[in-house]
Design a protein around this motif. Structure first.
Motif, short mmCIF file in Angstrom:
data_model
loop_
_atom_site.label_atom_id
_atom_site.label_comp_id
_atom_site.label_asym_id
_atom_site.label_seq_id
_atom_site.Cartn_x
_atom_site.Cartn_y
_atom_site.Cartn_z
N SER A 187 47.38 75.20 66.63
CA SER A 187 46.29 74.31 67.02
C SER A 187 46.07 73.22 65.99
O SER A 187 45.85 72.05 66.32
N GLY B 225 46.49 69.44 66.81
CA GLY B 225 45.24 68.69 66.71
C GLY B 225 45.35 67.50 65.78
O GLY B 225 44.81 66.43 66.06
N ALA C 44 47.19 64.81 67.79
CA ALA C 44 46.77 64.53 69.16
C ALA C 44 46.60 63.03 69.39
O ALA C 44 45.95 62.34 68.60
N GLU D 35 45.61 63.45 74.56
CA GLU D 35 45.43 64.83 74.13
C GLU D 35 44.09 64.99 73.44
O GLU D 35 43.53 64.04 72.90
N PHE E 171 41.47 68.37 71.46
CA PHE E 171 41.07 69.75 71.22
C PHE E 171 39.56 69.83 71.34
O PHE E 171 38.84 68.97 70.84
N TYR F 80 43.33 73.43 73.80
CA TYR F 80 44.12 72.20 73.81
C TYR F 80 44.13 71.64 75.23
O TYR F 80 44.37 72.38 76.19
#
Length: 453
Positions: free
Chosen positions: A213, A217, A220, A225, A227, A232
Motif C-alpha cells: 500500500s 500510495g 498514485a 488512483e 488510497f 486502493y
C-alpha cells in the motif's frame, strides 16, 4: 511443476498454503477436485489423483469442490522460460485474445510458433489452450453465480459464451448442476446486483499489505488512483471486441482469509476476466513468498510477505517510469498527474478523487510494443533500450513491474546503491548475483529498508 504423488499428498494432509494453486487433487470416489488447502477430511491416498491445473482435472471428468472453490486458487509466478510462455498465453486467454484473434495471434505476440506454444502450454497445464479457455469460462461463470446477483443471461456473455443455451448445456454437462442451483441465497432471495460486483482473490501468505500500500500510495496518479484508509482505488479502461469499457475498482485486504477483497463497478461486468487478471498482476498475487525468502535469506527476514507491485496497465507504468528517470518519486507523481489530466478521458465515479482514465498508448504514440506480464523479456528489453531517452534503469523498472519479471534488477538506482552502501554500479550488479532469480524482490526489500531509516 513435476507432480510427485507422495509430496502432493503430504501437502494435502497438511493443508499447506504454499502449494495452493500449484496442483489440484481429484478424488476418484466422489469425482470432485479440490485445492490442497480444502478443509474437508483428506481422502485415502489410493483415491487421489493430482493435476497441474483445474482445467486438467475437469477434462479428466472431475467437477470443482463447492467448499474450497478451485476458481479462487492463486496463480504461479516463475522464472522458467517454458513456464513463462505458458503463463503469458494463459494471461492472453484470460484477456479474451484467443476468442478474438485465435491461437496463431497469441503465438505471434509471444514470438514463438503455434506448435511450441501448444507444447509449452500442455507441459504447464496438462491441457490444450482451447480446453483451458473453456474451463476458465466455466469457472468464471461459477464464481459469478456464487458471488454476484448478475442475471444468468449476463453471466453467460460475461464469461465468454456465445449463447445462453450453450452455457446452460455445458455447465450442466461439466458440473452436473443447473446454473441457478449455485445461486447464493439471502433470506430465501437471490443476491441482487447493484452498482458493484465483489470478489476475493487468494494469495499464498504472508502478504505485506502495508508495504504494498505504501509503495502504490506514494506513486498514485492524481485523478486515476487513490488510497482511502487501507483501500486502493483506481479508474479502469478495458478494450474488448472493438469497444472500450470504463469503470473503477477497489482493492483491500480480507480480514479473515488469505485473500484480497476486490470491488468492481458493474459497468465492467462484461470484461471481468481481464479486470481480475490485471488486479492479480498489480498486486503480485502469484508470488510464492517461501520460495523468494529462501533465495533472499536475511534480506527478506524483516518483511517476508513483501511483493513486487505490478501494473494494471503496462503503458501507464512505462510512462511513469520515463517521467521519473531524473526526478524524485513525488515529482514523478506530479508529472504523471499532469500527463493524465492533459491526455486522459474524464469519468464519473462515486469517489471525488477519481475523475480521469489514463490515456491509451494509441492516443499518445504509435507502435505495438507489448508491456504485459510474461511477455518476451529479451525482445521487449531490446526494443525498450532502442527508444530514445530510455536507459537501463527505465528498462529494468518496466520489466520489474509491467513485465512481472522477478529477476529484473535496476542496479543503477540510487536507492539500491544507498541501501547497499555502494557508489559503483558494477559492484551493485555483482552483489545482486546472490539473489538470483528473485532480484526484483531484493530491490523491493532494499527500497523498503531505505524508507524505514
Amino acid at each position: 511443476m513435476t507432480l510427485d504423488a507422495a509430496t502432493c499428498y503430504r501437502a494435502l494432509r497438511a493443508r499447506d498454503a504454499r502449494f495452493d494453486g500449484r496442483f489440484f487433487v481429484a478424488v476418484s470416489s466422489t469425482r470432485i477436485y479440490c485445492r490442497p488447502i480444502c478443509t474437508v477430511k483428506p481422502p485415502r491416498p489410493e483415491h487421489c489423483r493430482f493435476y497441474p491445473s483445474a482445467a486438467a482435472a475437469e477434462v479428466a471428468g472431475f467437477r470443482p469442490c463447492l467448499r474450497c472453490r478451485p476458481e479462487l486458487a492463486p496463480g504461479n509466478a516463475s522464472v522458467d522460460a517454458t513456464t513463462r510462455v505458458a503463463q503469458a498465453a494463459a494471461s492472453l486467454i484470460e484477456d479474451r485474445t484467443l476468442e478474438a484473434e485465435g491461437l496463431a495471434a497469441i503465438a505471434g505476440r509471444l514470438g514463438i510458433t503455434d506448435r511450441h506454444l501448444r507444447r509449452a502450454f500442455s507441459a504447464e497445464f496438462g491441457v490444450s489452450p482451447i480446453e483451458f479457455a473453456q474451463t476458465q469460462r466455466l469457472l468464471l461463470a461459477k464464481r459469478l453465480l456464487t458471488d454476484t446477483g448478475l442475471p444468468v443471461t449476463e453471466i453467460a456473455f460475461a464469461s465468454g459464451f456465445g449463447s445462453v443455451r450453450r452455457f446452460n448445456a455445458l455447465f450442466k454437462q461439466r458440473y452436473r448442476l443447473q446454473p441457478a442451483q449455485l445461486r447464493r441465497r439471502l433470506n430465501g432471495e437471490a443476491v441482487h446486483i447493484g452498482d458493484v460486483l465483489n470478489f476475493e482473490l487468494s494469495f499464498r501468505p504472508p502478504y505485506d499489505w502495508p508495504a504494498v500500500s505504501a509503495f502504490l500510495g506514494a506513486r498514485a496518479i492524481a485523478g486515476v488512483e487513490m488510497f482511502e484508509g487501507t483501500c486502493y482505488r483506481r479508474t479502469a479502461r478495458i478494450a474488448s471486441a472493438g469497444q472500450d469499457y470504463f469503470g473503477w475498482i477497489e482493492v483491500g485486504l480480507s480480514a479473515n482469509k488469505p485473500a484480497l477483497r476486490v470491488a468492481v463497478s458493474a459497468s465492467l461486468a462484461l470484461v471481468l476476466p481481464p479486470v481480475l487478471s490485471r488486479v492479480k498482476a498489480l498486486m503480485d498475487l502469484s508470488c510464492n513468498p517461501a520460495e523468494v525468502a529462501a533465495a533472499l535469506g536475511r534480506l527478506a527476514s524483516r518483511r517476508p510477505g513483501l511483493r513486487v507491485p505490478g501494473a494494471f496497465d503496462g503503458f501507464e507504468v512505462a510512462v511513469r517510469a520515463i517521467l521519473g528517470q531524473q526526478v524524485a518519486v513525488a515529482a514523478a507523481r506530479t508529472l504523471a498527474g499532469r500527463f493524465a489530466a492533459a491526455l486522459g478521458d474524464p469519468i464519473e465515479t462515486p469517489f471525488a478523487a477519481l475523475t480521469i482514465v489514463f490515456p491509451t498508448a494509441a492516443r499518445v504514440a504509435d507502435g505495438d510494443l507489448m508491456l504485459l506480464p510474461n511477455a518476451d523479456l529479451d525482445a521487449t528489453l531490446e526494443r525498450l533500450r532502442a527508444l530514445q531517452g530510455v536507459g537501463e534503469w527505465t528498462a529494468q523498472y518496466i520489466a520489474m513491474r509491467a513485465l512481472a519479471w522477478p529477476d529484473a534488477y535496476p542496479h543503477t538506482d540510487l536507492g539500491v546503491m544507498r541501501a547497499l552502501g555502494e557508489r559503483d554500479a558494477r559492484r551493485v550488479l555483482e552483489a545482486g548475483e546472490a539473489w538470483r532469480p528473485w532480484r526484483a524482490y531484493a530491490v523491493m526489500h532494499l527500497w523498503n529498508a531505505m524508507t524505514q531509516e
